[in-house]
Design an enzyme around this catalytic site. Sequence first.
Site, mmCIF file in Angstrom:
data_model
loop_
_atom_site.group_PDB
_atom_site.id
_atom_site.type_symbol
_atom_site.label_atom_id
_atom_site.label_comp_id
_atom_site.label_asym_id
_atom_site.label_seq_id
_atom_site.Cartn_x
_atom_site.Cartn_y
_atom_site.Cartn_z
ATOM 1 N N LEU A 1 0.819 -1.216 0.000
ATOM 2 C CA LEU A 1 0.000 0.000 0.000
ATOM 3 C C LEU A 1 0.855 1.268 0.000
ATOM 4 O O LEU A 1 1.885 1.336 0.656
ATOM 5 C CB LEU A 1 -0.920 0.005 1.227
ATOM 6 C CG LEU A 1 -1.848 -1.206 1.366
ATOM 7 C CD1 LEU A 1 -2.729 -1.047 2.605
ATOM 8 C CD2 LEU A 1 -2.708 -1.409 0.129
ATOM 9 N N HIS A 2 0.388 2.237 -0.749
ATOM 10 C CA HIS A 2 1.015 3.561 -0.751
ATOM 11 C C HIS A 2 -0.073 4.604 -0.533
ATOM 12 O O HIS A 2 -1.259 4.259 -0.361
ATOM 13 C CB HIS A 2 1.805 3.789 -2.038
ATOM 14 C CG HIS A 2 1.014 3.555 -3.290
ATOM 15 N ND1 HIS A 2 -0.110 4.276 -3.627
ATOM 16 C CD2 HIS A 2 1.179 2.643 -4.295
ATOM 17 C CE1 HIS A 2 -0.589 3.845 -4.780
ATOM 18 N NE2 HIS A 2 0.162 2.843 -5.203
ATOM 19 N N HIS B 1 -3.438 4.207 -2.356
ATOM 20 C CA HIS B 1 -4.393 3.285 -1.726
ATOM 21 C C HIS B 1 -5.002 3.919 -0.467
ATOM 22 O O HIS B 1 -6.204 3.798 -0.214
ATOM 23 C CB HIS B 1 -3.698 1.991 -1.289
ATOM 24 C CG HIS B 1 -3.038 1.231 -2.388
ATOM 25 N ND1 HIS B 1 -1.664 1.136 -2.513
ATOM 26 C CD2 HIS B 1 -3.551 0.510 -3.422
ATOM 27 C CE1 HIS B 1 -1.368 0.385 -3.553
ATOM 28 N NE2 HIS B 1 -2.490 -0.005 -4.134
ATOM 29 N N VAL C 1 -2.779 10.024 -6.783
ATOM 30 C CA VAL C 1 -1.910 10.671 -5.796
ATOM 31 C C VAL C 1 -0.481 10.630 -6.333
ATOM 32 O O VAL C 1 -0.050 9.626 -6.904
ATOM 33 C CB VAL C 1 -2.012 9.955 -4.429
ATOM 34 C CG1 VAL C 1 -1.069 10.601 -3.416
ATOM 35 C CG2 VAL C 1 -3.449 10.001 -3.928
ATOM 36 N N ASP D 1 -5.195 4.144 -12.629
ATOM 37 C CA ASP D 1 -5.555 3.023 -13.505
ATOM 38 C C ASP D 1 -6.868 3.369 -14.201
ATOM 39 O O ASP D 1 -7.916 2.756 -13.964
ATOM 40 C CB ASP D 1 -5.666 1.738 -12.685
ATOM 41 C CG ASP D 1 -4.364 1.410 -11.977
ATOM 42 O OD1 ASP D 1 -3.335 1.315 -12.661
ATOM 43 O OD2 ASP D 1 -4.366 1.292 -10.742
#
Lengths: 289, 289
Positions: free
Chosen positions: A31-32, A35, A174, A148
């Site tokens: 996760l970044h 997310h 982001v 995406d």
Amino acid sequence: MKIIETIQELRKELQPHRSNAIGLVPTMGYLHEGHLSLIRRAKQECNTVVVSIFVNPLQFGPNEDFERYPRDLERDAQLAEEVGADLLFTPSAAEMYPRPIRTRVTVAGLTERLCGASRPGHFDGVTTVVSKLFHIVEPDRAYFGQKDAQQAAVIQQMVQDLNFPLEVIVCPTVREPDGLALSSRNVYLSEEERRQATVLFQSLQEAEKRWRDGAFSSAAEMEAFIRDRIETQPLAVIDYVSVLRYPALELPEDLHGPLIVAVAVFFGKTRLIDNVVLPGKEEAACFAR
Amino acid sequence: MKIIETIQELRKELQPHRSNAIGLVPTMGYLHEGHLSLIRRAKQECNTVVVSIFVNPLQFGPNEDFERYPRDLERDAQLAEEVGADLLFTPSAAEMYPRPIRTRVTVAGLTERLCGASRPGHFDGVTTVVSKLFHIVEPDRAYFGQKDAQQAAVIQQMVQDLNFPLEVIVCPTVREPDGLALSSRNVYLSEEERRQATVLFQSLQEAEKRWRDGAFSSAAEMEAFIRDRIETQPLAVIDYVSVLRYPALELPEDLHGPLIVAVAVFFGKTRLIDNVVLPGKEEAACFAR
């Protein structure tokens, strides 16, 4: 936050919460902040937030990075909990595919260009596993990132075509301070590749500015401009640069918005994607104010 | 019983009943005792029973009987209500397909033989519309007839593969006193065709009896026996006669059950199907007792 590995347990856990809104954030983990922005948004809008982490073999091609895709469940669990996830669903491949799966959900048209052309079968894998997750979680809302963009458009189409009883929420990309779109795959980049990768968003921004000034007479011209920009970076190998109508992802007859300008570029083995959406007339008027 | 034509209205109507069991009986209308047996069973097992009537254009081939498929909504409504349906969902094609549908749900393997071979695209149309109905109604149980054995097997596979949160219930074929399986298409038959059509079930029954006596040494021999029987009727034109493993619908290596013996036969333009399932060892032992 509870960590749950089986479908049966997840359904049991969700049962008492079904009368209130359930949000689903489907991820492949590692996760970044992208997310996390989806999880925060879900937490604002839903009573119960399920984050799924599943590196779905069905959506990787034979020569892609399924095996080396980065994984760090411990760190993911901590991050997801911090931003408000209630349930973390981390099924194994055997849990999701207990026997060879014979069923596919496919979306025609939207999947033929961009990543669909470069990654045959990829979107069938995405829509099939997302259908499974939708049936397992039965969310009221599901959250996807604009980074995406094609995936989001394909899932929107699927949800409408098949009457899935849920709302798809697409959240803004982001970015790092220098503009690079966050991606779990950014960890693959060498220092030099990372530096040169800023060219993706820079070229998209420059193209957007020129488009607003009416500098392009065709999609091909706009694409050529972006290609030239990207190719100033010696490590960049272009997969595609494409201007399409949005969200239909069809070839544009003119350059009136809404359009999507999407790029996919290899740095070594690492494939990065990014996009900007150029607004239609009404939205453009809002921007101009 | 309420008759409902729109998805939105049906969902609104079902909302207060979601805490109890909802049963769905998907049909193409022109209800006969086979359908009614499904509705009765649903009524026994569920609090709310939805019967859908939709002649789905997506599952008819270009030279099939979509246009002339028999329709009688008034009679259907009366019959459905008599046996306990709570909601009759009768959407138009425009309601189900408000724009060209780009999404398909497909099941590989199971759909290649029998009717799948004779009617290309048929099962994709079935699984796609059934997915839509499942998402619209969100039933706990859905009821299908064993007469359409391949359809039932394909839907079972789809439900398991995609984790649809519901149970598929397959109910026995209902027959006329002379053995002909009930079908909405039986009304197409001339008096003479109707008389000769009894050969379908007769030949299946004779084959089953001989199979129990161990009279066949191969599937091909069993198929030939049935073909010969059917061809005693001058108006019968065989589409297929097939012995397969059940429910996998794969070619059998031997004649141990469970097997399905399935036939499709034209009488004029009218295509009739029928089947019997030959039990496996344990079930056979039950029969023998």
